[in-house]
Design an enzyme around this catalytic site. Structure first.
Site, short mmCIF file in Angstrom:
data_model
loop_
_atom_site.label_atom_id
_atom_site.label_comp_id
_atom_site.label_asym_id
_atom_site.label_seq_id
_atom_site.Cartn_x
_atom_site.Cartn_y
_atom_site.Cartn_z
N LYS A 45 0.80 -1.22 0.00
CA LYS A 45 0.00 0.00 0.00
C LYS A 45 0.84 1.27 0.00
CE LYS A 45 -3.54 -0.04 -0.56
NZ LYS A 45 -4.64 -0.40 -1.49
N SER A 262 -2.93 -12.68 3.04
CA SER A 262 -3.37 -12.50 1.64
C SER A 262 -2.32 -13.05 0.67
CB SER A 262 -3.69 -11.04 1.34
OG SER A 262 -2.53 -10.24 1.36
N1 PMP Z 1 -3.33 -7.79 0.85
C1 PMP Z 1 -3.18 -6.96 1.89
C2 PMP Z 1 -2.52 -7.48 3.13
C3 PMP Z 1 -3.65 -5.63 1.79
O1 PMP Z 1 -3.50 -4.80 2.84
C4 PMP Z 1 -4.28 -5.20 0.60
C5 PMP Z 1 -4.81 -3.81 0.51
N2 PMP Z 1 -6.17 -3.68 0.91
C6 PMP Z 1 -4.44 -6.11 -0.45
C7 PMP Z 1 -3.93 -7.39 -0.29
C8 PMP Z 1 -5.15 -5.76 -1.73
O2 PMP Z 1 -4.53 -4.75 -2.47
P1 PMP Z 1 -5.40 -3.74 -3.35
O3 PMP Z 1 -6.05 -2.76 -2.41
O4 PMP Z 1 -4.40 -3.08 -4.24
O5 PMP Z 1 -6.43 -4.52 -4.09
#
Ligand code: PMP
Length: 309
Positions: A45, A262
């Site tokens: 981010k 994630s």
């Molecule tokens: N994984 C994590 C740990 C995140 O903090 C985020 C951001 N919300 C994402 C994945 C997804 O990224 P994006 O917001 O670019 O879709």
């Protein structure tokens, strides 16, 4: 005077090849992951927030004395918090009260103000509260609104996407990424599609509305981000929290990589793409991202599950 950093070291993260997770990986089918915790704030981010803040300054929407406001479940908040501290802005963040305690301490270390929202309303409750505050006092705040701000995905279009292209020497055939704001997927996806028309873009979502995949959204039941275009994906995969956690444990134990939850979801989806290629006798170079590190989740119980006490 606040310390103004020229580029602050955002982006240009390393990419690693994963070979040990399947016997066939590393030859005709290759799998790479970009380690996004090498960004200064420890997550992917930083890219989007750096870009949104720099552009807000350029447009004079963010001027000295204004407070940065947004809704975030964690990593975006940390990015705003350190960039705000570095550039001399106050930062106010709407976050569900269930926020992971390690992240909360990091935000407090950067002196960000936390506005806690009902955990039962999830990240959508935080969005509603941020909108309400901005509507009430529009002159006090700069509200980048990561869910609707094109600078979010453009950070990946101009940064993450070209980096992946260069680091794979143009060999990437598949890109796999989870959807949160969808900035990563939209930005990288659009860039790679321009560079290579036959790229396969695979998005990843939690398999249910109530899940533990921090940072990802179950699009069917969530407030859909304005920057999300569902037509970009060639394939949409879903992953359960437990399956993602299992991958995170394996990554640590078998590959020596301490990744966040994630990342486990992205990895599982990438392995499914790899297995499907193998099944069809095809070759390919699959790239995914590991958005943050496992250090942010050390308080969770899943690390020791499956191990003798
Ligand atoms: N994984 C994590 C740990 C995140 O903090 C985020 C951001 N919300 C994402 C994945 C997804 O990224 P994006 O917001 O670019 O879709």
């Amino acid at each position: 005077m606040p310390s103004l950093l020229a580029n602050a070291g955002v982006g240009h993260t390393p990419i690693v090849e994963l070979t040990g997770l399947r016997p066939y990986l590393g030859t005709r089918i290759r799998l790479f992951a970009k380690l996004e915790w090498f960004n200064p704030g420890g997550s992917i981010k930083d890219r989007a927030c750096w870009r949104m803040i720099e552009e807000a300054e350029r447009r004079l929407e963010l001027t000295p004395g204004k407070t940065l406001l947004d809704a975030t479940s964690g990593n975006t908040g940390i990015a705003y918090a350190w960039i705000g501290a570095a550039k001399g802005y106050k930062v106010s963040l709407c976050v569900p009260a269930s926020i992971n305690p390690v992240r909360r301490r990091i935000l407090e270390a950067f002196d960000a103000e936390l506005i806690l929202t009902d955990p039962l309303d999830g990240s959508d409750g935080a969005i509603v509260e941020a909108r309400r505050r901005f509507a009430a006092e529009p002159l006090r705040y700069c509200y980048p609104d990561q869910y609707s701000n094109p600078d979010n995905w453009k950070a990946h279009y101009d940064g993450t996407g070209p980096e992946i292209w260069d680091q794979t020497e143009g060999r990437v055939t598949h890109f796999v990424a989870g959807l949160g704001t969808s900035g990563t997927f939209m930005g990288v996806g659009r860039r790679l599609r321009e560079l290579r028309g036959d790229i396969r873009l695979v998005s990843v979502e939690p398999d249910s509305p109530f899940h533990g995949l921090e940072g990802l959204k179950h699009m069917e039941t969530a407030i859909v981000p304005a920057i999300f275009d569902p037509k970009l994906a060639d394939e949409r995969l879903t992953v359960s929290t437990e399956e993602a956690q299992e991958q995170v444990r394996r990554l640590a134990r078998e590959s020596g990589i301490l990744a966040g939850v994630s990342s486990g979801a992205n990895l599982l989806a990438a392995l499914r793409v790899a297995d499907a290629l193998l099944g069809r006798g095809e070759e390919g170079t699959i790239v995914t991202v590991f958005p943050d590190s496992g250090e942010r989740y050390l308080g969770e119980r899943f690390w020791t599950e499956g191990k003798a006490p």
